[in-house]
Design a protein around this motif. Structure first.
Motif, PDB file in Angstrom:
ATOM      1  N   ALA A  37       0.832  -1.211   0.000  1.00 45.06           N
ATOM      2  CA  ALA A  37       0.000   0.000   0.000  1.00 45.06           C
ATOM      3  C   ALA A  37       0.864   1.258   0.000  1.00 45.06           C
ATOM      4  CB  ALA A  37      -0.923  -0.010   1.212  1.00 45.06           C
ATOM      5  N   ALA A  38       2.005   1.198   0.750  1.00 48.22           N
ATOM      6  CA  ALA A  38       2.894   2.359   0.780  1.00 48.22           C
ATOM      7  C   ALA A  38       3.509   2.596  -0.596  1.00 48.22           C
ATOM      8  CB  ALA A  38       3.985   2.150   1.821  1.00 48.22           C
ATOM      9  N   SER A  40       2.214   1.778  -3.475  1.00 47.11           N
ATOM     10  CA  SER A  40       1.143   2.265  -4.344  1.00 47.11           C
ATOM     11  C   SER A  40       0.856   3.737  -4.094  1.00 47.11           C
ATOM     12  CB  SER A  40      -0.122   1.433  -4.112  1.00 47.11           C
ATOM     13  OG  SER A  40      -1.195   1.927  -4.883  1.00 47.11           O
ATOM     14  N   SER A  41       0.868   4.126  -2.821  1.00 50.41           N
ATOM     15  CA  SER A  41       0.603   5.525  -2.497  1.00 50.41           C
ATOM     16  C   SER A  41       1.690   6.439  -3.044  1.00 50.41           C
ATOM     17  CB  SER A  41       0.489   5.693  -0.977  1.00 50.41           C
ATOM     18  OG  SER A  41       0.309   7.047  -0.638  1.00 50.41           O
ATOM     19  N   LYS A  42       2.966   6.035  -2.867  1.00 56.11           N
ATOM     20  CA  LYS A  42       4.066   6.840  -3.391  1.00 56.11           C
ATOM     21  C   LYS A  42       4.029   6.918  -4.909  1.00 56.11           C
ATOM     22  CE  LYS A  42       7.295   6.061   0.428  1.00 56.11           C
ATOM     23  NZ  LYS A  42       8.623   5.521   0.811  1.00 56.11           N
ATOM     24  N   GLN A  44       1.352   6.712  -6.819  1.00 59.17           N
ATOM     25  CA  GLN A  44       0.258   7.602  -7.196  1.00 59.17           C
ATOM     26  C   GLN A  44       0.644   9.066  -7.021  1.00 59.17           C
ATOM     27  OE1 GLN A  44      -3.127   6.358  -4.919  1.00 59.17           O
ATOM     28  NE2 GLN A  44      -3.443   4.482  -6.098  1.00 59.17           N
ATOM     29  N   GLU A  45       1.353   9.384  -5.943  1.00 55.33           N
ATOM     30  CA  GLU A  45       1.798  10.760  -5.718  1.00 55.33           C
ATOM     31  C   GLU A  45       2.774  11.210  -6.802  1.00 55.33           C
ATOM     32  OE1 GLU A  45       3.411  10.973  -1.852  1.00 55.33           O
ATOM     33  OE2 GLU A  45       1.495  10.687  -0.801  1.00 55.33           O
TER      34      GLU A  45
END
Length: 345
Positions: A37-38, A40-42, A44-45
């Motif tokens: 998840a981390a 994926s979040s990075k 996306q950012e």
């Protein structure tokens, strides 16, 4: 019995410590592996930042060009249909080709002149008298706006500092600033032209008369944003900071360089960016009206020419004017960052 219980307790404690020690590396190894998840979040950012910085502007430009190409043939003018992006780009390439041809002709002229002087058939050298090309006009406009902007800054910053430090001086000049600020460059131009024409009567002056006239018009119309922002920034300095300067018994120069200027620097640069943009717009109008060399004169000459290519050339010049204005603003932002690199927020 007491000894037996003591040995048993000591054994259980050692076993517990051994188990905990063996568990720590496993926990550390689990924590050192980022969760999916981390990642994926990075990701996306990063994609969002890239899209905001590059993809969105490119899509906007492409959409504008497509809309321009679709609507241009439907707009009729006195010179035919409105040129589309392709026609404008072709004229830009044609203007660049004219600049190359002019440079070749200039080089041939000077080479032939040197040969004639060496052979003794010509007594003195002459300058090349060919018409200025589009790029020559761009350079002339940049030189003119640079001189006008420097003059405006030299006059506006000291007056703004004095107005910000002295409420009485600010009250004295405020009516004059409010009256002079909205005056159009078209109103300043005839006054400046008559004054400069009377002052520069030399046949071969250091600076061309038209160049000085355009630069002074730029100065008179562009100094007000810098002056006002400098005064506002100086007046908004923390009074405690000034009191510290009084306690330390700083002289006026030390007070100015150590306290006033660093604190008001963001306001000064904001005013300078606005002044540069105003000066660039004013210059084009002044060159068109006074027929002084520069991009404004190029646009007016093409308008008067009225050929089938004139409209496309005018539109190309408009795009170049906008791009130069954008680049000048980016340059001022870079200068501001460089000047404020050691400033503590």
């Amino acid at each position: 019995m007491a000894t037996a219980f003591a040995d048993l307790a000591k054994t259980e404690t050692e076993n517990t410590v051994t188990v905990k020690a063996s568990e720590k590396p496993a926990a550390k190894s689990r924590s050192s592996q980022p969760a999916p998840a981390a990642y994926s979040s990075k990701l996306q950012e990063a994609v969002a930042k890239f899209g905001k910085g590059l993809i969105a502007p490119v899509l906007g430009i492409v959409a504008f060009l497509a809309l321009w190409a679709a609507l241009a043939p439907q707009v009729d003018t006195s010179l035919g249909a409105l040129p589309g992006p392709v026609e404008v780009a072709e004229q830009g390439a044609s203007l660049f080709g004219e600049w190359q041809a002019s440079n070749e002709a200039k080089a041939e002229f000077y080479a032939a002149q040197e040969a004639r002087i060496a052979a003794g058939t010509q007594a003195m050298a002459f300058d090349y008298a060919g018409p200025p090309t589009f790029l020559d006009q761009v350079i002339t406009s940049l030189e003119t706006v640079a001189l006008g902007f420097v003059l405006a800054t030299v006059f506006a910053v000291p007056i703004g500092l004095a107005a910000g430090l002295s409420p009485m001086f600010n009250a004295a000049i405020n009516p004059l600033v409010q009256i002079m600020k909205p005056v159009s460059p078209l109103a300043w131009l005839p006054i400046v032209t008559m004054v400069i024409s009377a002052m520069i009567s030399s046949v071969d002056p250091i600076l061309p008369k038209a160049f000085v006239i355009s630069a002074l018009v730029v100065m008179l119309c562009s100094l007000w944003p810098t002056l006002i922002n400098t005064a506002v920034g100086t007046a908004s300095i923390d009074k405690d900071l000034l009191n510290v300067g009084r306690v330390l018994k700083l002289g006026w120069f030390a007070k100015l360089t150590k306290l006033v200027l660093p604190s008001s620097l963001p306001y000064i640069f904001t005013g300078m960016r606005l002044s540069l943009g105003v000066g660039w717009m004013v210059l084009i109008a002044a060159e068109m009206l006074a027929q002084n060399p520069g991009l404004g004169k190029f646009v007016w000459d093409e308008f008067q020419n009225g050929s089938s290519q004139s409209l496309a050339r005018i539109m190309f010049a408009v795009i170049v004017i906008g791009l130069i204005g954008f680049l000048l603003d980016r340059i001022m932002m870079g200068v501001e960052k460089f000047a404020s690199r050691n400033r503590i927020a």
